[in-house]
Design a protein around this motif. Sequence first.
Motif, mmCIF file in Angstrom:
data_model
loop_
_atom_site.group_PDB
_atom_site.id
_atom_site.type_symbol
_atom_site.label_atom_id
_atom_site.label_comp_id
_atom_site.label_asym_id
_atom_site.label_seq_id
_atom_site.Cartn_x
_atom_site.Cartn_y
_atom_site.Cartn_z
ATOM 1 N N VAL A 100 8.887 10.990 -2.375
ATOM 2 C CA VAL A 100 8.432 9.647 -2.743
ATOM 3 C C VAL A 100 9.416 8.624 -2.227
ATOM 4 O O VAL A 100 10.629 8.778 -2.371
ATOM 5 C CB VAL A 100 8.284 9.495 -4.279
ATOM 6 N N VAL A 101 8.891 7.599 -1.604
ATOM 7 C CA VAL A 101 9.682 6.456 -1.153
ATOM 8 C C VAL A 101 9.328 5.290 -2.063
ATOM 9 O O VAL A 101 8.155 4.949 -2.186
ATOM 10 C CB VAL A 101 9.333 6.099 0.310
ATOM 11 N N VAL A 102 10.313 4.728 -2.728
ATOM 12 C CA VAL A 102 10.072 3.598 -3.623
ATOM 13 C C VAL A 102 10.540 2.330 -2.912
ATOM 14 O O VAL A 102 11.722 2.161 -2.621
ATOM 15 C CB VAL A 102 10.818 3.757 -4.960
ATOM 16 N N VAL A 103 9.596 1.468 -2.596
ATOM 17 C CA VAL A 103 9.895 0.230 -1.890
ATOM 18 C C VAL A 103 10.365 -0.806 -2.897
ATOM 19 O O VAL A 103 9.703 -1.070 -3.889
ATOM 20 C CB VAL A 103 8.657 -0.281 -1.125
ATOM 21 N N ALA A 104 11.533 -1.380 -2.621
ATOM 22 C CA ALA A 104 12.130 -2.349 -3.535
ATOM 23 C C ALA A 104 11.945 -3.789 -3.063
ATOM 24 O O ALA A 104 11.892 -4.710 -3.869
ATOM 25 C CB ALA A 104 13.614 -2.057 -3.713
ATOM 26 N N VAL A 118 6.007 4.655 9.262
ATOM 27 C CA VAL A 118 7.244 5.167 9.865
ATOM 28 C C VAL A 118 8.171 5.715 8.782
ATOM 29 O O VAL A 118 8.711 6.814 8.910
ATOM 30 C CB VAL A 118 7.957 4.063 10.688
ATOM 31 N N ILE A 119 8.340 4.957 7.702
ATOM 32 C CA ILE A 119 9.226 5.378 6.613
ATOM 33 C C ILE A 119 8.682 6.616 5.908
ATOM 34 O O ILE A 119 9.431 7.527 5.561
ATOM 35 C CB ILE A 119 9.432 4.223 5.607
ATOM 36 N N SER A 120 7.370 6.678 5.707
ATOM 37 C CA SER A 120 6.804 7.829 5.002
ATOM 38 C C SER A 120 6.923 9.117 5.813
ATOM 39 O O SER A 120 7.066 10.191 5.245
ATOM 40 C CB SER A 120 5.346 7.573 4.616
ATOM 41 N N ARG A 172 4.458 16.389 6.999
ATOM 42 C CA ARG A 172 4.140 15.970 5.636
ATOM 43 C C ARG A 172 4.783 14.617 5.371
ATOM 44 O O ARG A 172 5.970 14.416 5.616
ATOM 45 C CB ARG A 172 4.675 17.007 4.656
ATOM 46 N N ARG A 173 4.009 13.708 4.869
ATOM 47 C CA ARG A 173 4.508 12.361 4.586
ATOM 48 C C ARG A 173 4.967 12.250 3.143
ATOM 49 O O ARG A 173 4.399 12.874 2.255
ATOM 50 C CB ARG A 173 3.408 11.332 4.781
ATOM 51 N N ALA A 174 5.948 11.402 2.936
ATOM 52 C CA ALA A 174 6.356 11.048 1.582
ATOM 53 C C ALA A 174 5.331 10.051 1.038
ATOM 54 O O ALA A 174 4.732 9.281 1.782
ATOM 55 C CB ALA A 174 7.742 10.422 1.587
ATOM 56 N N ARG A 175 5.123 10.084 -0.254
ATOM 57 C CA ARG A 175 4.236 9.116 -0.902
ATOM 58 C C ARG A 175 5.008 7.814 -1.066
ATOM 59 O O ARG A 175 6.186 7.806 -1.388
ATOM 60 C CB ARG A 175 3.818 9.651 -2.273
ATOM 61 N N VAL A 176 4.359 6.692 -0.836
ATOM 62 C CA VAL A 176 4.987 5.383 -0.954
ATOM 63 C C VAL A 176 4.563 4.748 -2.271
ATOM 64 O O VAL A 176 3.378 4.671 -2.581
ATOM 65 C CB VAL A 176 4.610 4.466 0.224
ATOM 66 N N ALA A 177 5.548 4.307 -3.046
ATOM 67 C CA ALA A 177 5.303 3.590 -4.300
ATOM 68 C C ALA A 177 6.057 2.266 -4.228
ATOM 69 O O ALA A 177 7.005 2.130 -3.462
ATOM 70 C CB ALA A 177 5.787 4.422 -5.482
ATOM 71 N N PHE A 178 5.639 1.311 -5.018
ATOM 72 C CA PHE A 178 6.248 -0.017 -4.984
ATOM 73 C C PHE A 178 6.842 -0.369 -6.336
ATOM 74 O O PHE A 178 6.227 -0.124 -7.373
ATOM 75 C CB PHE A 178 5.207 -1.076 -4.600
#
Length: 90
Positions: free
Chosen positions: A82-86, A40-42, A8-14
């Motif tokens: 959720v991965v929040v890209v900064a 890779v990160i997700s 299962r992947r994390a959702r990527v948000a910006f």
Amino acid sequence: MTPRNGPRRARVAFSDSAAGQLEDITTEAEIHALDRALVVISVDPGIGEPIPGGATGPQLRQYTDEVESVRVLYSVTALRTVVVVAYIEV
């Protein structure tokens, strides 16, 4: 036969600033390199190195792909969904 699903992947948000940086990425090679790093990160949000900082905000992590020359600063939600890209550097 049971269908086989991948991890299962994390959702990527910006963040707003990272979304602005996306607009500056124009070449197909840069888009491909960033997409690869985000996948890779997700799949494994803990892959990046923790960035030392204060305990008041979310823990920032840094993922660097030396092959594709991509650096991404991000934070992960408590449930790792959720991965929040900064920040993005391609």
